[in-house]
Enzyme design. Structure first.
Site, PDB file in Angstrom:
ATOM      1  N   THR A   1       2.646   1.778  -3.330  1.00 51.85           N
ATOM      2  CA  THR A   1       1.707   2.197  -4.370  1.00 51.85           C
ATOM      3  C   THR A   1       1.212   3.618  -4.121  1.00 51.85           C
ATOM      4  OG1 THR A   1       1.034  -0.105  -4.661  1.00 51.85           O
ATOM      5  CG2 THR A   1      -0.455   1.584  -5.527  1.00 51.85           C
ATOM      6  N   GLU A   2       0.967   3.950  -2.874  1.00 52.30           N
ATOM      7  CA  GLU A   2       0.419   5.267  -2.532  1.00 52.30           C
ATOM      8  C   GLU A   2       1.456   6.387  -2.654  1.00 52.30           C
ATOM      9  OE1 GLU A   2      -2.568   6.260  -2.026  1.00 52.30           O
ATOM     10  OE2 GLU A   2      -3.709   4.486  -1.464  1.00 52.30           O
ATOM     11  N   SER A   3       2.657   6.170  -2.092  1.00 56.38           N
ATOM     12  CA  SER A   3       3.597   7.293  -1.969  1.00 56.38           C
ATOM     13  C   SER A   3       5.039   6.976  -2.340  1.00 56.38           C
ATOM     14  CB  SER A   3       3.598   7.782  -0.517  1.00 56.38           C
ATOM     15  OG  SER A   3       4.189   6.801   0.322  1.00 56.38           O
TER      16      SER A   3
ATOM     17  N   VAL B   1       0.847  -1.205   0.000  1.00 57.47           N
ATOM     18  CA  VAL B   1       0.000   0.000   0.000  1.00 57.47           C
ATOM     19  C   VAL B   1       0.880   1.252   0.000  1.00 57.47           C
ATOM     20  CG1 VAL B   1      -1.617   1.370   1.395  1.00 57.47           C
ATOM     21  CG2 VAL B   1      -2.022  -1.082   1.068  1.00 57.47           C
TER      22      VAL B   1
ATOM     23  N   TYR C   1      -5.111   0.107  -8.985  1.00 52.08           N
ATOM     24  CA  TYR C   1      -4.571   0.250  -7.643  1.00 52.08           C
ATOM     25  C   TYR C   1      -4.522  -1.103  -6.929  1.00 52.08           C
ATOM     26  CZ  TYR C   1      -4.274   1.517  -2.725  1.00 52.08           C
ATOM     27  OH  TYR C   1      -3.899   1.591  -1.415  1.00 52.08           O
TER      28      TYR C   1
END
Length: 189
Positions: free
Chosen positions: A64-66, A61, A172
């Site tokens: 993928t997010e940051s 996560v 995502y």
């Protein structure tokens, strides 16, 4: 004839360099250092295990997010490593009884991971451990996922991310699950 010989040598050298580069790219060392780094590993493990989450899922996560940028700010206003929206973070802070919470605290890796894993754990509980649904809810909103479940007759056994109607959410979920798998391969030994 000389030009042809030089061209053959050049092509051969390019092929050799490509093979060497491919070999280096696929080493665990290169993958860990440049493609799948795992900073904040201790914090991720601490909160993931405390909240009964897979630490490699949490790493997926965050990647993928940051891409592990603690100061990340999305165009929509999501903040920090786990890219929490301010409204969601305020709700999570209330649930966690953090009365002194301020949105800018989301730039602190420990606070962000603590709150992000709390939210993921709440989604895990709500969606009975179904990673596809909980990740879809993390990205697209729990309300949207509940709506899709009713609209498309999905139950808690739903696993086909290709059927997610939002393209961004579909990508995502696939990215996080692929990253989770790779983190498990690289760091889970």
């Amino acid at each position: 004839m000389r030009i042809l010989t030089r061209m053959k040598i050049l092509v051969r050298n390019i092929i050799i360099l490509a093979i060497i580069a491919y070999g280096i790219y696929n080493t665990d060392w290169f993958q860990k250092k440049y493609i799948y780094p795992f900073p904040y590993q201790d914090i991720v493990y601490q909160y993931a295990l405390e909240r009964e989450l897979d630490p490699f899922l949490v790493a997926g996560v965050i990647r993928t997010e940051s891409k592990f940028d603690a100061k990340a700010l999305s165009p929509k206003g999501a903040l920090g490593l786990m890219q929490m929206m301010p409204e969601t973070a305020k709700w999570v802070a209330e649930q966690m009884e953090k009365h002194d919470f301020a949105t800018m605290q989301l730039e602190n890796p420990e606070i962000n991971i603590s709150m992000g894993t709390w939210y993921l754990a709440s989604l895990k509980k709500e969606f009975k451990g179904n990673e596809v649904l909980m990740l879809a809810a993390y990205n697209g909103g729990r309300g949207n996922v509940k709506q899709w479940m009713g609209q498309y007759s999905w139950d808690m056994s739903f696993r086909d991310s290709k059927k997610i109607p939002f393209g961004e959410t579909k990508k995502y979920v696939d990215r996080v699950l692929e990253s989770k798998k790779r983190y498990q391969e690289l760091y889970g030994r």
